[in-house]
Design a protein around this motif. Structure first.
Motif, PDB file in Angstrom:
ATOM      1  N   PRO A 192      16.701   4.143  -7.598  1.00 54.68           N
ATOM      2  CA  PRO A 192      16.190   5.228  -6.756  1.00 54.68           C
ATOM      3  C   PRO A 192      14.752   4.968  -6.334  1.00 54.68           C
ATOM      4  CG  PRO A 192      16.262   5.903  -9.057  1.00 54.68           C
ATOM      5  CD  PRO A 192      16.956   4.569  -8.984  1.00 54.68           C
ATOM      6  N   PRO A 193      14.333   5.493  -5.195  1.00 53.03           N
ATOM      7  CA  PRO A 193      12.953   5.280  -4.724  1.00 53.03           C
ATOM      8  C   PRO A 193      11.962   6.059  -5.579  1.00 53.03           C
ATOM      9  CG  PRO A 193      14.094   6.824  -3.289  1.00 53.03           C
ATOM     10  CD  PRO A 193      15.128   6.302  -4.244  1.00 53.03           C
ATOM     11  N   ALA A 194      10.716   5.587  -5.596  1.00 51.52           N
ATOM     12  CA  ALA A 194       9.668   6.217  -6.405  1.00 51.52           C
ATOM     13  C   ALA A 194       8.826   7.146  -5.548  1.00 51.52           C
ATOM     14  CB  ALA A 194       8.795   5.153  -7.057  1.00 51.52           C
ATOM     15  N   GLY A 195       9.456   8.135  -4.944  1.00 51.82           N
ATOM     16  CA  GLY A 195       8.703   9.141  -4.203  1.00 51.82           C
ATOM     17  C   GLY A 195       8.498   8.842  -2.740  1.00 51.82           C
ATOM     18  N   ARG A 211      10.523   1.057  -5.706  1.00 52.62           N
ATOM     19  CA  ARG A 211      11.320   1.726  -6.739  1.00 52.62           C
ATOM     20  C   ARG A 211      10.500   2.052  -7.983  1.00 52.62           C
ATOM     21  NH1 ARG A 211      13.982  -0.835  -2.425  1.00 52.62           N
ATOM     22  NH2 ARG A 211      16.158  -0.129  -2.407  1.00 52.62           N
ATOM     23  N   LEU A 212       9.305   1.484  -8.069  1.00 57.54           N
ATOM     24  CA  LEU A 212       8.518   1.643  -9.286  1.00 57.54           C
ATOM     25  C   LEU A 212       7.220   2.418  -9.110  1.00 57.54           C
ATOM     26  CD1 LEU A 212       8.867  -1.968 -10.775  1.00 57.54           C
ATOM     27  CD2 LEU A 212      10.197   0.068 -11.361  1.00 57.54           C
ATOM     28  N   SER A 213       6.584   2.284  -7.956  1.00 62.17           N
ATOM     29  CA  SER A 213       5.274   2.907  -7.758  1.00 62.17           C
ATOM     30  C   SER A 213       5.307   3.929  -6.624  1.00 62.17           C
ATOM     31  CB  SER A 213       4.218   1.849  -7.432  1.00 62.17           C
ATOM     32  OG  SER A 213       2.968   2.455  -7.152  1.00 62.17           O
ATOM     33  N   PRO A 214       4.686   5.092  -6.817  1.00 58.93           N
ATOM     34  CA  PRO A 214       4.623   6.086  -5.752  1.00 58.93           C
ATOM     35  C   PRO A 214       3.615   5.733  -4.659  1.00 58.93           C
ATOM     36  CG  PRO A 214       3.434   6.863  -7.680  1.00 58.93           C
ATOM     37  CD  PRO A 214       4.084   5.571  -8.072  1.00 58.93           C
ATOM     38  N   ARG A 215       2.834   4.676  -4.863  1.00 55.98           N
ATOM     39  CA  ARG A 215       1.838   4.287  -3.868  1.00 55.98           C
ATOM     40  C   ARG A 215       2.528   3.581  -2.703  1.00 55.98           C
ATOM     41  NH1 ARG A 215      -2.363   2.052  -8.453  1.00 55.98           N
ATOM     42  NH2 ARG A 215      -2.974   4.108  -9.256  1.00 55.98           N
ATOM     43  N   LYS A 216       2.386   4.141  -1.517  1.00 55.17           N
ATOM     44  CA  LYS A 216       3.132   3.651  -0.360  1.00 55.17           C
ATOM     45  C   LYS A 216       2.583   2.364   0.220  1.00 55.17           C
ATOM     46  CE  LYS A 216       4.752   8.225   1.121  1.00 55.17           C
ATOM     47  NZ  LYS A 216       4.831   9.181   2.239  1.00 55.17           N
ATOM     48  N   ASP A 217       1.282   2.164   0.113  1.00 57.27           N
ATOM     49  CA  ASP A 217       0.666   1.001   0.751  1.00 57.27           C
ATOM     50  C   ASP A 217      -0.029   0.129  -0.297  1.00 57.27           C
ATOM     51  OD1 ASP A 217       1.342   1.788   3.429  1.00 57.27           O
ATOM     52  OD2 ASP A 217      -0.194   3.346   3.244  1.00 57.27           O
ATOM     53  N   ARG A 224       1.245  -9.362  -5.411  1.00 55.34           N
ATOM     54  CA  ARG A 224       1.282 -10.727  -5.956  1.00 55.34           C
ATOM     55  C   ARG A 224       1.414 -10.686  -7.476  1.00 55.34           C
ATOM     56  NH1 ARG A 224      -3.410 -15.087  -6.759  1.00 55.34           N
ATOM     57  NH2 ARG A 224      -2.106 -16.871  -7.275  1.00 55.34           N
ATOM     58  N   ALA A 225       0.730  -9.746  -8.117  1.00 54.62           N
ATOM     59  CA  ALA A 225       0.835  -9.624  -9.573  1.00 54.62           C
ATOM     60  C   ALA A 225       2.252  -9.261  -9.989  1.00 54.62           C
ATOM     61  CB  ALA A 225      -0.152  -8.576 -10.077  1.00 54.62           C
ATOM     62  N   LEU A 226       2.893  -8.356  -9.241  1.00 60.44           N
ATOM     63  CA  LEU A 226       4.264  -7.974  -9.557  1.00 60.44           C
ATOM     64  C   LEU A 226       5.211  -9.160  -9.356  1.00 60.44           C
ATOM     65  CD1 LEU A 226       6.461  -5.976 -10.303  1.00 60.44           C
ATOM     66  CD2 LEU A 226       6.447  -5.155  -7.923  1.00 60.44           C
ATOM     67  N   SER A 367      -1.957   0.500 -14.192  1.00 66.02           N
ATOM     68  CA  SER A 367      -2.930   0.462 -13.097  1.00 66.02           C
ATOM     69  C   SER A 367      -2.272   0.679 -11.734  1.00 66.02           C
ATOM     70  CB  SER A 367      -3.698  -0.858 -13.118  1.00 66.02           C
ATOM     71  OG  SER A 367      -2.817  -1.954 -12.991  1.00 66.02           O
ATOM     72  N   CYS A 368      -0.950   0.470 -11.641  1.00 67.57           N
ATOM     73  CA  CYS A 368      -0.242   0.661 -10.368  1.00 67.57           C
ATOM     74  C   CYS A 368       0.467   2.010 -10.293  1.00 67.57           C
ATOM     75  CB  CYS A 368       0.768  -0.470 -10.166  1.00 67.57           C
ATOM     76  SG  CYS A 368      -0.003  -2.083  -9.885  1.00 67.57           S
ATOM     77  N   GLY A 369       0.190   2.895 -11.233  1.00 66.83           N
ATOM     78  CA  GLY A 369       0.760   4.234 -11.192  1.00 66.83           C
ATOM     79  C   GLY A 369       2.241   4.283 -11.499  1.00 66.83           C
ATOM     80  N   MET A 370       2.760   3.270 -12.190  1.00 66.98           N
ATOM     81  CA  MET A 370       4.184   3.211 -12.511  1.00 66.98           C
ATOM     82  C   MET A 370       4.476   3.941 -13.818  1.00 66.98           C
ATOM     83  SD  MET A 370       4.894  -0.800 -11.581  1.00 66.98           S
ATOM     84  CE  MET A 370       4.519  -1.484  -9.969  1.00 66.98           C
ATOM     85  N   PRO A 371       5.712   4.377 -14.035  1.00 65.42           N
ATOM     86  CA  PRO A 371       6.067   5.069 -15.275  1.00 65.42           C
ATOM     87  C   PRO A 371       6.155   4.092 -16.442  1.00 65.42           C
ATOM     88  CG  PRO A 371       8.015   4.752 -13.929  1.00 65.42           C
ATOM     89  CD  PRO A 371       6.848   4.313 -13.095  1.00 65.42           C
TER      90      PRO A 371
END
Length: 419
Positions: A192-195, A211-217, A224-226, A367-371
């Motif tokens: 599912p999408p993350a918001g 799917r992991l972070s609510p940050r759109k941009d 690159r880290a992901l 740091s990326c706002g992920m759960p």
């Protein structure tokens, strides 16, 4: 000639770190690594520094280590499995002979996966999910309750995708590689999408981000880290989940079933779920502003400190080192990086343990706002490529060879029928 077994130790006696290390035949820092992995319990010395260890636990671990180092099972079969995929030695690891960190930092996840599967580099390769496979996987995932864990979603999506593939029982190399190139993007597409809106095109890491972070941009450094995290985690020799995959493949289960076997094992707190524990620890340290009270609470509760130590590396986990280097280029990751450093330095006062990849993943997800569960998702998606590589390798071996014999330790037969 067999080594003589040492005389039993006094049941009430407690050993110093030096004594435990001598009995185990390891360095003192390795003793603390056993503690971090839950293989030994320790007790702080009252009014002083250092720890003591239960003599019976140390003796039992020494016996296990001697049995494992003998190199054979009670039935005479080999404990090791010959593989051409991953080598781990001297605190480094290699994919098909090439330094894995170099590969992961210079190539995308998809390119590293292709290298692992075929031994050939395919620059610019991307994985595409068939619409029919995605549709059936999403419908299956959508039926699960909201509190379902990431591995629940991925297992269900894997099974659903299998039902949409009439060629799943074809175990030829070309067919299995075709499955691999479509299953991994299908798993990501089913989440599912993350918001915000899903992204279903471009590099796999970009799709997974939505799917992991609510940050759109997301900035390029975070993406690159992901992507590098995925590539670093593709394989790690015969981890527990990988062994389960090889057992399934040995019985000639199809690739979807083999991946499902790996997903069933990865959920354990000592494997794929460990990054979630490290994430929660890191958040607690950030909230309190100091690692000391958080570490104290963990130790008081008898829990090992997540994100520290690794049985295969005496020094720092090379995956963690590579990921930390990338995270240092992300300004908003600085608080989490400082908190992670605080955790390592605080724990090092009594246990010289280094950061492992779970702590680095926790810095990334925090740091990326992920759960907290995001690290487990990253781990499972990444490792699917490695599982496919091992399944392919196992399909080329004698069927059902992964069948050890049990060493029976029950009552000697014949016993009377129970009343």
């Amino acid at each position: 000639m067999r080594d003589q077994e040492p005389a039993p130790l006094d049941a009430e006696r407690r050993l110093s770190t030096k004594e435990a290390a001598e009995l185990l035949g390891v360095k003192p820092e390795t003793v603390y690594a056993y503690v971090s992995r839950g293989q030994l319990s320790s007790r702080r010395v009252t009014g002083g520094r250092g720890s003591t260890f239960d003599a019976r636990e140390v003796e039992a671990l020494a016996r296990r280590n001697r049995r494992e180092s003998a190199g054979s099972s009670p039935s005479g079969g080999e404990l090791s499995v010959r593989t051409r995929i991953t080598l781990i030695e001297s605190d480094r690891y290699y994919y098909r002979g090439v330094d894995a960190v170099d590969l992961a930092t210079r190539h995308t996840y998809e390119e590293v996966a292709e290298w692992l599967w075929t031994g050939r580099m395919r620059p610019g390769t991307t994985f595409t999910a068939p619409a029919a496979s995605v549709a059936v996987a999403r419908r299956a995932v959508d039926t699960l309750p909201e509190h379902a864990a990431p591995t629940d979603l991925l297992r269900v999506a894997t099974i659903a995708a299998a039902t949409a593939d009439p060629l799943r029982f074809d175990l030829s190399e070309d067919a299995v590689l075709g499955t691999a190139r479509t299953l991994i993007p299908t798993l990501v597409a089913a989440l599912p999408p993350a918001g915000h809106d899903r992204r279903d095109e471009g590099p796999l890491a970009h799709r997974l981000w939505t799917r992991l972070s609510p940050r759109k941009d997301p900035d390029e450094a975070s993406l690159r880290a992901l992507d590098t995290a995925l590539a670093l985690l593709v394989d790690h020799d015969l981890a527990a989940s990988t062994l389960a995959v090889r057992v399934a493949a040995s019985a000639r289960a199809h690739a979807y079933a083999a991946v499902s076997a790996g997903l069933g094992v990865i959920e354990g707190p000592l494997h794929g779920a460990a990054s979630g524990l490290a994430h929660r620890l890191l958040v607690d340290v950030l909230d309190q502003g100091d690692a000391a009270p958080v570490i104290a609470d963990e130790l008081r509760a008898g829990r090992r400190i997540p994100g520290l130590g690794h049985r295969l590396y005496a020094a720092e986990d090379p995956r963690a080192r590579a990921l930390f280097a990338l995270l240092e280029q992300i300004p908003r990751a600085e608080p989490a990086l400082l908190a992670a450093r605080d955790i390592v330095e605080t724990t090092a006062r009594h246990a010289p343990l280094h950061a492992n990849v779970d702590l680095a993943l926790a810095v990334l997800t925090t740091s990326c706002g992920m759960p907290p569960t995001a690290g487990e998702t990253i781990f499972a998606v990444a490792r699917t490529a490695g599982w496919i590589a091992h399944a392919l390798e196992e399909y080329g071996e004698r069927p059902l060879r992964m069948r050890p014999s049990g060493l029976y330790a029950g009552p000697k037969p014949p016993q009377p029928l129970p009343e």
